[in-house]
Design a protein around this motif. Structure first.
Motif, PDB file in Angstrom:
ATOM      1  N   LEU A  18       2.176  -3.810   3.359  1.00  0.00           N
ATOM      2  CA  LEU A  18       2.664  -3.703   1.978  1.00  0.00           C
ATOM      3  C   LEU A  18       1.996  -2.539   1.238  1.00  0.00           C
ATOM      4  CD1 LEU A  18       2.834  -7.492   1.033  1.00  0.00           C
ATOM      5  CD2 LEU A  18       4.746  -5.970   1.555  1.00  0.00           C
ATOM      6  N   MET A  19       0.719  -2.292   1.527  1.00  0.00           N
ATOM      7  CA  MET A  19       0.032  -1.180   0.860  1.00  0.00           C
ATOM      8  C   MET A  19       0.662   0.145   1.268  1.00  0.00           C
ATOM      9  SD  MET A  19      -3.991  -2.017   0.494  1.00  0.00           S
ATOM     10  CE  MET A  19      -4.357  -0.838   1.731  1.00  0.00           C
ATOM     11  N   LEU A  67       2.122  10.770 -12.153  1.00  0.00           N
ATOM     12  CA  LEU A  67       1.545   9.465 -11.775  1.00  0.00           C
ATOM     13  C   LEU A  67       1.357   9.380 -10.263  1.00  0.00           C
ATOM     14  CD1 LEU A  67       3.389   6.756 -13.931  1.00  0.00           C
ATOM     15  CD2 LEU A  67       0.931   7.192 -13.837  1.00  0.00           C
ATOM     16  N   ALA A  68       2.325   9.981  -9.518  1.00  0.00           N
ATOM     17  CA  ALA A  68       2.209   9.959  -8.058  1.00  0.00           C
ATOM     18  C   ALA A  68       0.965  10.753  -7.629  1.00  0.00           C
ATOM     19  CB  ALA A  68       3.475  10.522  -7.407  1.00  0.00           C
ATOM     20  N   TYR A  69       0.718  11.894  -8.270  1.00  0.00           N
ATOM     21  CA  TYR A  69      -0.494  12.657  -7.956  1.00  0.00           C
ATOM     22  C   TYR A  69      -1.752  11.892  -8.375  1.00  0.00           C
ATOM     23  CZ  TYR A  69       1.627  16.937  -6.255  1.00  0.00           C
ATOM     24  OH  TYR A  69       2.292  17.842  -5.492  1.00  0.00           O
ATOM     25  N   ARG A  70      -1.661  11.197  -9.499  1.00  0.00           N
ATOM     26  CA  ARG A  70      -2.806  10.415  -9.958  1.00  0.00           C
ATOM     27  C   ARG A  70      -3.128   9.329  -8.929  1.00  0.00           C
ATOM     28  NH1 ARG A  70      -3.574   6.347 -13.966  1.00  0.00           N
ATOM     29  NH2 ARG A  70      -5.694   6.518 -14.737  1.00  0.00           N
ATOM     30  N   PRO A  84      -3.936  -0.727  -8.173  1.00  0.00           N
ATOM     31  CA  PRO A  84      -2.820  -1.488  -8.750  1.00  0.00           C
ATOM     32  C   PRO A  84      -1.908  -0.602  -9.604  1.00  0.00           C
ATOM     33  CG  PRO A  84      -4.901  -2.056  -9.830  1.00  0.00           C
ATOM     34  CD  PRO A  84      -5.241  -1.167  -8.674  1.00  0.00           C
ATOM     35  N   GLU A  85      -2.370   0.605  -9.959  1.00  0.00           N
ATOM     36  CA  GLU A  85      -1.552   1.519 -10.777  1.00  0.00           C
ATOM     37  C   GLU A  85      -0.248   1.891 -10.074  1.00  0.00           C
ATOM     38  OE1 GLU A  85      -4.660   1.964  -9.982  1.00  0.00           O
ATOM     39  OE2 GLU A  85      -5.836   2.100 -11.823  1.00  0.00           O
ATOM     40  N   GLY A  86      -0.227   1.787  -8.723  1.00  0.00           N
ATOM     41  CA  GLY A  86       0.989   2.097  -7.950  1.00  0.00           C
ATOM     42  C   GLY A  86       2.158   1.241  -8.437  1.00  0.00           C
ATOM     43  N   SER A  87       1.850   0.056  -8.963  1.00  0.00           N
ATOM     44  CA  SER A  87       2.899  -0.843  -9.446  1.00  0.00           C
ATOM     45  C   SER A  87       3.613  -0.234 -10.649  1.00  0.00           C
ATOM     46  CB  SER A  87       2.305  -2.187  -9.852  1.00  0.00           C
ATOM     47  OG  SER A  87       1.716  -2.791  -8.736  1.00  0.00           O
ATOM     48  N   LEU A  88       2.862   0.517 -11.451  1.00  0.00           N
ATOM     49  CA  LEU A  88       3.444   1.159 -12.624  1.00  0.00           C
ATOM     50  C   LEU A  88       4.458   2.235 -12.181  1.00  0.00           C
ATOM     51  CD1 LEU A  88       3.310   1.429 -15.701  1.00  0.00           C
ATOM     52  CD2 LEU A  88       1.415   3.025 -15.423  1.00  0.00           C
ATOM     53  N   THR A  89       4.089   2.983 -11.134  1.00  0.00           N
ATOM     54  CA  THR A  89       4.977   4.030 -10.620  1.00  0.00           C
ATOM     55  C   THR A  89       6.288   3.427 -10.122  1.00  0.00           C
ATOM     56  OG1 THR A  89       2.936   5.013  -9.795  1.00  0.00           O
ATOM     57  CG2 THR A  89       4.993   6.051  -9.110  1.00  0.00           C
ATOM     58  N   ASN A  98       3.358  -8.173 -14.021  1.00  0.00           N
ATOM     59  CA  ASN A  98       2.202  -9.086 -13.961  1.00  0.00           C
ATOM     60  C   ASN A  98       0.975  -8.338 -13.446  1.00  0.00           C
ATOM     61  OD1 ASN A  98       3.652 -11.281 -14.825  1.00  0.00           O
ATOM     62  ND2 ASN A  98       3.904 -12.214 -12.802  1.00  0.00           N
ATOM     63  N   ILE A  99       1.200  -7.519 -12.392  1.00  0.00           N
ATOM     64  CA  ILE A  99       0.062  -6.796 -11.788  1.00  0.00           C
ATOM     65  C   ILE A  99      -0.530  -5.808 -12.801  1.00  0.00           C
ATOM     66  CG2 ILE A  99      -0.607  -5.156  -9.970  1.00  0.00           C
ATOM     67  CD1 ILE A  99       1.519  -6.507  -8.170  1.00  0.00           C
TER      68      ILE A  99
END
Ligand SMILES: Cc1cc2nc3c(=O)[nH]c(=O)nc-3n(C[C@H](O)[C@H](O)[C@H](O)COP(=O)(O)OP(=O)(O)OC[C@H]3O[C@@H](n4cnc5c(N)ncnc54)[C@H](O)[C@@H]3O)c2cc1C
Length: 378
Positions: free
Chosen positions: A239-240, A293-296, A309-314, A366-367
């Motif tokens: 999943l990661m 955000l992808a670079y971040r 967990p920021e990947g969820s925002l992307t 939620n994440i």
């Protein structure tokens, strides 16, 4: 983070651009699902022969040991070249890296090369009718019988199962253990009578995903990935990779679609309407935000060794923006965007699933709320 490319990164990009210049991907047929899949298989084979199928894999397994920045460059260049996703996307992005992380030498020797060449296609058998967002609720059970496991249960939403030779399967091997602890991860051969595949037709008219019915399917004990009871941790590796690997590709696809729409708006004069111009401007801001955000996300992986967990925002921002863009396209281009065969009509319908696949927007919110903003758990 420093976004200036190093000399090595520029060299990598130029080599890839040269290769893409001499091996252009061509236009993917959209009208027929089987033809599109065959096209993407051929494309992956061409990437494989050029040594570009999985740049992020270690060199010893056929990759290029690409750094995170080189992987980002790879996806951006694929976007620029209008390349399709390779046919064995789930093998390259999910199964391969999971086998590299958890597999025995024997499993790596057996499975990795045919993933790269697209000779053996992979699907992901995680979701079940009562286990989607809550993956640990998986009920499909596996019982040991000598040196085999016997698997019975049902999976659902299994993309590309109809083309797959292998399935990444999560099943319950210990019904007594706590939810997350009783699971194991298997590499299941799809070519057996006990595995029945029933297509589920989507709103697009395609049957991209399927139901899987497993009635005493047999899996050799050697095809367990990780140990008995390690299923949850192995699944987390899969999943990661799902969230981190696709981010760059998705944002380049979005940029490509937006550029296409801006051209259409210029051609039919709609761009002179300030409301349209403002809506396109908002899409530009969102798309650029996604790129940054992808670079971040990359710099977070560089600092902490794994995606945060920021990947969820992307993923949330991407799915929302992609849905908004395909709706805006109908407004700008008019009724032809709703006719069969028009690529925007397909995108409009297909994008509905974006906020479900790979984690629903509610789960991602939620994440973000709990793990990024630190709000109290519900
Ligand atoms: C195009 C597409 C391709 C897919 N491909 C695959 C695949 O190849 N392999 C695979 O295994 N799966 C695949 N899936 C399945 C996907 O991972 C699941 O659909 C997803 O995880 C949601 O699970 P579910 O459908 O069971 O919905 P549920 O988990 O039952 O959720 C139903 C609704 O309740 C909401 N909800 C659930 N829990 C919470 C909560 N705690 N808080 C707030 N809201 C909540 C959800 O957001 C959703 O709106 C695919 C899905 C799509 C759309």
């Amino acid at each position: 983070m420093d976004l200036t490319f190093s000399e090595e990164e520029i060299e990598f990009r130029d080599e890839l651009r040269d290769w893409l210049g001499s091996n252009p991907p061509g236009e993917e047929p959209r009208s027929d699902q089987d033809a599109a899949f065959a096209f993407r298989k051929e494309w992956q084979n061409s990437l494989f022969e050029g040594g570009w199928a999985a740049v992020h894999w270690p060199r010893e397994y056929g990759g290029r040991d690409a750094s995170l920045m080189q992987s980002a460059i790879f996806f951006e260049e694929m976007g620029r070249a209008n390349a399709p996703l390779p046919a064995n996307g789930l093998g390259l992005i999910l199964a391969g890296p999971t086998i590299i992380a958890w597999g025995s030498d024997q499993q790596k020797d057996r499975f990795l090369l045919p993933i790269l060449s697209a000779e053996e296609i992979w699907c992901q058998g995680f979701s079940e009718p009562e286990a989607g967002s809550d993956l640990a609720a998986v009920k499909t059970k596996a019982v040991q019988d000598g040196d085999e496991w016997v698997v019975t249960g049902q999976k659902v939403w299994t993309s590309v199962a109809q083309y797959s030779k292998w399935c990444m399967l999560v099943a319950r091997t210990d019904p007594e253990a706590a939810k997350h602890k009783g699971l194991s991860y298997f590499l299941m051969d799809m070519e057996q009578e006990a595995v029945q595949i029933r297509p589920l037709v989507q709103i697009t008219g395609e049957a991209e995903f399927n139901e899987l019915f497993l009635e005493e399917a047999r899996i050799p004990a050697d095809n367990m990935l990780g140990g008995e009871g390690d299923g949850w941790n192995v699944a987390l590796t899969t999943l990661m990779n799902e969230r981190s690997g696709l981010g760059f590709f998705l944002q380049t696809q979005l940029r490509r679609a937006l550029d296409r729409l801006v051209e259409d708006a210029k051609e039919n004069g709609q761009i002179d309407d300030p409301v349209v111009a403002q809506a396109l401007g908002e899409m530009h801001v969102r798309t650029e935000t996604l790129r940054l955000l992808a670079y971040r996300g990359l710099s977070i992986i560089e600092q902490h060794g794994q995606p945060g967990p920021e990947g969820s925002l992307t993923k949330w921002l991407w799915s929302e923006t992609n849905q908004m863009l395909s709706q805006l396209a109908v407004g700008i281009r008019g009724a032809k965007s709703l006719t069969e065969g028009d690529p925007w009509a397909y995108d409009l319908l297909r994008s509905r699933g974006n906020s479900i696949e790979g984690g629903t927007t509610e789960i991602l919110k939620n994440i973000v709320a709990e793990r990024v903003l630190g709000l109290p758990r519900k």
